[in-house]
Write a protein that holds these residues in place. Structure first.
Motif, PDB file in Angstrom:
ATOM      1  N   SER A  49       0.837  -1.201   0.000  1.00  0.00           N
ATOM      2  CA  SER A  49       0.000   0.000   0.000  1.00  0.00           C
ATOM      3  C   SER A  49       0.865   1.242   0.000  1.00  0.00           C
ATOM      4  O   SER A  49       2.046   1.213   0.321  1.00  0.00           O
ATOM      5  CB  SER A  49      -0.937   0.019   1.213  1.00  0.00           C
ATOM      6  OG  SER A  49      -0.209   0.202   2.395  1.00  0.00           O
ATOM      7  N   THR A  50       0.237   2.324  -0.379  1.00  0.00           N
ATOM      8  CA  THR A  50       0.852   3.643  -0.359  1.00  0.00           C
ATOM      9  C   THR A  50      -0.169   4.613   0.217  1.00  0.00           C
ATOM     10  O   THR A  50      -1.250   4.200   0.637  1.00  0.00           O
ATOM     11  CB  THR A  50       1.304   4.062  -1.778  1.00  0.00           C
ATOM     12  OG1 THR A  50       2.020   5.282  -1.689  1.00  0.00           O
ATOM     13  CG2 THR A  50       0.143   4.189  -2.720  1.00  0.00           C
ATOM     14  N   THR A  51       0.155   5.862   0.239  1.00  0.00           N
ATOM     15  CA  THR A  51      -0.753   6.856   0.790  1.00  0.00           C
ATOM     16  C   THR A  51      -1.676   7.381  -0.300  1.00  0.00           C
ATOM     17  O   THR A  51      -1.220   7.731  -1.382  1.00  0.00           O
ATOM     18  CB  THR A  51       0.060   8.035   1.376  1.00  0.00           C
ATOM     19  OG1 THR A  51       0.983   7.518   2.323  1.00  0.00           O
ATOM     20  CG2 THR A  51      -0.854   9.040   2.035  1.00  0.00           C
ATOM     21  N   GLY A  52      -2.957   7.414  -0.019  1.00  0.00           N
ATOM     22  CA  GLY A  52      -3.910   7.958  -0.983  1.00  0.00           C
ATOM     23  C   GLY A  52      -5.323   7.509  -0.664  1.00  0.00           C
ATOM     24  O   GLY A  52      -5.556   6.622   0.167  1.00  0.00           O
ATOM     25  N   ARG A  53      -6.266   8.128  -1.358  1.00  0.00           N
ATOM     26  CA  ARG A  53      -7.675   7.800  -1.124  1.00  0.00           C
ATOM     27  C   ARG A  53      -8.007   6.375  -1.527  1.00  0.00           C
ATOM     28  O   ARG A  53      -8.824   5.724  -0.890  1.00  0.00           O
ATOM     29  CB  ARG A  53      -8.577   8.767  -1.866  1.00  0.00           C
ATOM     30  CG  ARG A  53      -8.908   9.979  -1.036  1.00  0.00           C
ATOM     31  CD  ARG A  53      -9.784  10.878  -1.800  1.00  0.00           C
ATOM     32  NE  ARG A  53      -8.881  11.598  -2.708  1.00  0.00           N
ATOM     33  CZ  ARG A  53      -9.202  12.634  -3.420  1.00  0.00           C
ATOM     34  NH1 ARG A  53     -10.413  13.084  -3.390  1.00  0.00           N
ATOM     35  NH2 ARG A  53      -8.340  13.242  -4.170  1.00  0.00           N
ATOM     36  N   GLY A  54      -7.394   5.890  -2.602  1.00  0.00           N
ATOM     37  CA  GLY A  54      -7.635   4.513  -3.018  1.00  0.00           C
ATOM     38  C   GLY A  54      -7.219   3.517  -1.946  1.00  0.00           C
ATOM     39  O   GLY A  54      -7.926   2.541  -1.668  1.00  0.00           O
ATOM     40  N   ALA A  55      -6.068   3.770  -1.319  1.00  0.00           N
ATOM     41  CA  ALA A  55      -5.595   2.896  -0.244  1.00  0.00           C
ATOM     42  C   ALA A  55      -6.509   2.995   0.974  1.00  0.00           C
ATOM     43  O   ALA A  55      -6.815   1.982   1.617  1.00  0.00           O
ATOM     44  CB  ALA A  55      -4.162   3.253   0.135  1.00  0.00           C
ATOM     45  N   ILE A  56      -6.959   4.191   1.285  1.00  0.00           N
ATOM     46  CA  ILE A  56      -7.858   4.365   2.429  1.00  0.00           C
ATOM     47  C   ILE A  56      -9.162   3.611   2.199  1.00  0.00           C
ATOM     48  O   ILE A  56      -9.658   2.918   3.090  1.00  0.00           O
ATOM     49  CB  ILE A  56      -8.127   5.865   2.675  1.00  0.00           C
ATOM     50  CG1 ILE A  56      -6.856   6.555   3.169  1.00  0.00           C
ATOM     51  CG2 ILE A  56      -9.270   6.063   3.669  1.00  0.00           C
ATOM     52  CD1 ILE A  56      -6.939   8.061   3.222  1.00  0.00           C
ATOM     53  N   ILE A  57      -9.705   3.722   1.005  1.00  0.00           N
ATOM     54  CA  ILE A  57     -10.950   3.022   0.685  1.00  0.00           C
ATOM     55  C   ILE A  57     -10.756   1.510   0.767  1.00  0.00           C
ATOM     56  O   ILE A  57     -11.576   0.791   1.346  1.00  0.00           O
ATOM     57  CB  ILE A  57     -11.470   3.458  -0.698  1.00  0.00           C
ATOM     58  CG1 ILE A  57     -11.984   4.893  -0.640  1.00  0.00           C
ATOM     59  CG2 ILE A  57     -12.565   2.519  -1.206  1.00  0.00           C
ATOM     60  CD1 ILE A  57     -12.330   5.506  -1.981  1.00  0.00           C
ATOM     61  N   SER A  58      -9.667   1.000   0.206  1.00  0.00           N
ATOM     62  CA  SER A  58      -9.419  -0.446   0.232  1.00  0.00           C
ATOM     63  C   SER A  58      -9.155  -0.955   1.643  1.00  0.00           C
ATOM     64  O   SER A  58      -9.652  -2.016   2.034  1.00  0.00           O
ATOM     65  CB  SER A  58      -8.236  -0.785  -0.678  1.00  0.00           C
ATOM     66  OG  SER A  58      -8.547  -0.492  -2.011  1.00  0.00           O
ATOM     67  N   GLN A  59      -8.371  -0.213   2.429  1.00  0.00           N
ATOM     68  CA  GLN A  59      -8.093  -0.625   3.810  1.00  0.00           C
ATOM     69  C   GLN A  59      -9.368  -0.604   4.651  1.00  0.00           C
ATOM     70  O   GLN A  59      -9.593  -1.503   5.471  1.00  0.00           O
ATOM     71  CB  GLN A  59      -7.038   0.283   4.439  1.00  0.00           C
ATOM     72  CG  GLN A  59      -5.648   0.040   3.911  1.00  0.00           C
ATOM     73  CD  GLN A  59      -4.652   1.084   4.396  1.00  0.00           C
ATOM     74  OE1 GLN A  59      -5.029   2.117   4.945  1.00  0.00           O
ATOM     75  NE2 GLN A  59      -3.374   0.820   4.164  1.00  0.00           N
ATOM     76  N   ALA A  60     -10.189   0.415   4.455  1.00  0.00           N
ATOM     77  CA  ALA A  60     -11.446   0.493   5.206  1.00  0.00           C
ATOM     78  C   ALA A  60     -12.378  -0.651   4.820  1.00  0.00           C
ATOM     79  O   ALA A  60     -13.076  -1.208   5.669  1.00  0.00           O
ATOM     80  CB  ALA A  60     -12.124   1.843   4.959  1.00  0.00           C
ATOM     81  N   THR A  61     -12.363  -1.027   3.553  1.00  0.00           N
ATOM     82  CA  THR A  61     -13.181  -2.151   3.104  1.00  0.00           C
ATOM     83  C   THR A  61     -12.689  -3.449   3.722  1.00  0.00           C
ATOM     84  O   THR A  61     -13.481  -4.251   4.227  1.00  0.00           O
ATOM     85  CB  THR A  61     -13.156  -2.250   1.570  1.00  0.00           C
ATOM     86  OG1 THR A  61     -13.637  -1.029   1.024  1.00  0.00           O
ATOM     87  CG2 THR A  61     -14.028  -3.394   1.083  1.00  0.00           C
ATOM     88  N   ASP A  62     -11.370  -3.673   3.683  1.00  0.00           N
ATOM     89  CA  ASP A  62     -10.795  -4.891   4.270  1.00  0.00           C
ATOM     90  C   ASP A  62     -11.051  -4.975   5.763  1.00  0.00           C
ATOM     91  O   ASP A  62     -11.305  -6.052   6.305  1.00  0.00           O
ATOM     92  CB  ASP A  62      -9.288  -4.956   4.014  1.00  0.00           C
ATOM     93  CG  ASP A  62      -8.942  -5.427   2.621  1.00  0.00           C
ATOM     94  OD1 ASP A  62      -9.861  -5.856   1.884  1.00  0.00           O
ATOM     95  OD2 ASP A  62      -7.751  -5.380   2.264  1.00  0.00           O
TER      96      ASP A  62
END
Length: 93
Positions: A39-52
């Motif tokens: 992962s890296t920093t960004g909205r895509g990572a935040i969305i995926s981490q929150a989903t997981d």
């Protein structure tokens, strides 16, 4: 004469390409590969981490921010480009 004639199609292509590139970069911010998570920093990572993690408040907030960013770019940039293409750069027969 060629560039003004193709400008409306050029704008449509730029909208499509920028949207696809932004989606691809968001997806690439967080992924699983051979048992490891990258992962890296960004909205895509935040969305995926929150989903997981099942963190639906964070998922909702990141999704709303993403939608707001898309609407803002569409209103400030792409709408103006389309208007310019419709009024100034078009060939009439």
């Amino acid at each position: 004469m060629v560039l003004p004639g193709i400008f409306p199609y050029l704008v449509a292509g730029m909208v499509t390409a920028s949207g696809g590139a932004w989606n691809a970069s968001s997806v690439a911010e967080y992924f699983h590969f051979k048992g490891q998570t990258y992962s890296t920093t960004g909205r895509g990572a935040i969305i995926s981490q929150a989903t997981d993690g099942g963190n639906f408040d964070e998922l909702l907030a990141a999704t709303i921010l993403t939608a707001a960013a898309v609407v803002t770019v569409n209103r400030l940039l792409w709408r103006r480009m389309y208007r310019l293409a419709e009024t100034r750069f078009r060939l009439e027969t």
